[in-house]
Write an enzyme that holds these catalytic residues in place. Structure first.
Site, PDB file in Angstrom:
ATOM      1  N   CYS A 105       9.452  19.244 -54.552  1.00  0.00           N
ATOM      2  CA  CYS A 105       9.802  20.133 -55.573  1.00  0.00           C
ATOM      3  C   CYS A 105      10.637  21.387 -55.311  1.00  0.00           C
ATOM      4  O   CYS A 105      11.625  21.447 -56.177  1.00  0.00           O
ATOM      5  CB  CYS A 105       8.334  20.856 -55.842  1.00  0.00           C
ATOM      6  SG  CYS A 105       7.747  21.825 -54.611  1.00  0.00           S
TER       7      CYS A 105
ATOM      8  N   HIS B 106       4.270  24.969 -54.805  1.00  0.00           N
ATOM      9  CA  HIS B 106       5.181  23.974 -55.856  1.00  0.00           C
ATOM     10  C   HIS B 106       5.766  24.870 -56.869  1.00  0.00           C
ATOM     11  O   HIS B 106       5.223  26.240 -57.239  1.00  0.00           O
ATOM     12  CB  HIS B 106       3.933  23.244 -56.564  1.00  0.00           C
ATOM     13  CG  HIS B 106       4.582  22.196 -57.561  1.00  0.00           C
ATOM     14  ND1 HIS B 106       5.098  21.134 -57.097  1.00  0.00           N
ATOM     15  CD2 HIS B 106       4.777  22.119 -58.903  1.00  0.00           C
ATOM     16  CE1 HIS B 106       5.406  20.249 -58.079  1.00  0.00           C
ATOM     17  NE2 HIS B 106       5.412  21.030 -59.136  1.00  0.00           N
TER      18      HIS B 106
ATOM     19  N   ASN C 175      10.051  19.468 -62.707  1.00  0.00           N
ATOM     20  CA  ASN C 175       9.953  19.441 -61.636  1.00  0.00           C
ATOM     21  C   ASN C 175       9.567  18.101 -60.843  1.00  0.00           C
ATOM     22  O   ASN C 175       9.592  17.070 -61.708  1.00  0.00           O
ATOM     23  CB  ASN C 175       8.329  20.025 -61.311  1.00  0.00           C
ATOM     24  CG  ASN C 175       7.228  19.483 -61.919  1.00  0.00           C
ATOM     25  OD1 ASN C 175       6.326  19.105 -61.340  1.00  0.00           O
ATOM     26  ND2 ASN C 175       7.352  18.949 -63.371  1.00  0.00           N
TER      27      ASN C 175
END
Length: 345
Positions: free
Chosen positions: A254, A305, A317
């Site tokens: 990420c 994240h 993402n």
């Protein structure tokens, strides 16, 4: 298709299976009509023809929609069969788009796969065998390309030697494809090598819901939001790779996706999701705008994240389930602790 020394040109989603008996009957009638009037109806489409299908059909499935001619659509059951056999069942739609580019369904070597097994072009005369060999080869290049759809498609045309060449130079791009084509042309003494625009040529027959996502900033972000989004979109479909920081890694994690993308526009987001959290400033949820970053706590406490908000409740993402993709902000809030939106100062 292509062996390593492929001279010609070759380009994933599922086509809906026609299960309704009435649909099969109507389709049969269409095929009969097409066999009689096919030349007139489909005159506008030559091998790899125009992206217009007055007499063609389209089907939806996981990942996207392929718009193909009736001549290609008739092979859907065989494509489905072999795609599932070789572990790429979700790419049926893309394979149909590939066939539209390769032969339009009008040649016995449907996937132009003779060369992948060392035979002369068009040597395969059994459509079933052509599809079996072609799908098997496509599954192999998909694996070697580590799930990068565009890299795999170009390798179907150039041969799998292109994969390593591209990965050593940061991954697939049209520029890299042109460089490879020129190098191979010089090496073999040919006037040209393959189709450097093969990916574009195949994907014109294949569309995903992501194609309609357009991001336009309001000019108040520190960077050009549309430019950053367009860079990230190039990696849609690339697998999630723990620690992946560049396309050459075969995928991103990420924070790696954001680090690499923003570096292309001169912004330093080096580091983990936590580092990127600390480099940004909080934004109230009622004031968020495309380009803001969104943070969650997933495998550990604290920021673990991150993605970039693109509007309409979505963020782009790289995640363990779908690789580089768009996700629903509301759905993620149901699954993981939400840590807020933040902006690059």
């Amino acid at each position: 298709m292509q062996g390593v020394l492929k001279k010609g040109a070759k380009v994933a989603g599922t086509i809906a299976v026609l299960k309704n008996p009435l649909t099969w009957i109507l389709t049969g009638i269409l095929f009969l009509l097409f066999s009689i009037f096919g030349v007139a109806l489909f005159l506008s489409i030559s091998l790899g023809g125009e992206n217009q299908f007055e007499s063609g059909m389209s089907g939806e499935g996981a990942g996207g929609t392929a718009q193909v001619s009736a001549e290609v659509l008739r092979y859907e059951p065989l494509i489905q069969k072999y795609a599932e056999e070789y572990g790429i069942g979700k790419y049926v739609g893309l394979i149909m788009a590939l066939i539209q580019q390769e032969s339009g369904g009008r040649q016995l070597d449907v996937m132009q796969s003779s060369e992948s097994i060392g035979l002369p072009p068009g040597a395969i005369t059994d459509p079933d065998y052509s599809i079996k060999i072609g799908v098997k080869y496509f599954s192999e290049v998909m694996k070697q390309a580590k799930g990068d759809i565009r890299l795999a498609l170009q390798a179907y045309n150039f041969g799998n030697s292109f994969i390593q060449y591209a990965l050593e130079r940061g991954g697939y791009s049209e520029e890299i494809a042109s460089q490879f084509s020129q190098a191979m042309s010089e090496k073999l003494g040919w006037s040209s090598y393959g189709d450097v625009n093969y990916v574009e040529h195949v994907l014109r027959y294949y569309h995903t819901e992501n194609d309609s996502i357009v991001v336009v900033g309001d000019g108040t972000q520190r960077f050009d939001v549309e430019e950053v989004h367009n860079i990230m979109k190039e990696f849609l479909g690339l697998p999630y790779v723990w620690g992946g920081r560049t396309p050459a890694s075969g995928g991103f994690d990420c924070s790696g996706l954001l680090e690499y993308t923003f570096a292309q526009v001169g912004i330093d987001l080096y580091g983990t999701a936590e580092s990127q959290y600390n480099k940004t400033v909080p934004v109230p949820e009622d004031q968020i705008k495309p380009g803001d970053l969104v943070f969650f706590s997933t495998y550990k406490l604290g920021p673990s994240h991150v993605g970039m908000y693109v509007g309409d409740g979505k963020f782009i993402n790289s995640n363990g389930s779908n690789g580089t993709s768009y996700s629903s902000f509301k759905e993620w809030k149901k699954l993981y602790p939400f840590l807020g939106f933040r902006r690059i100062p």
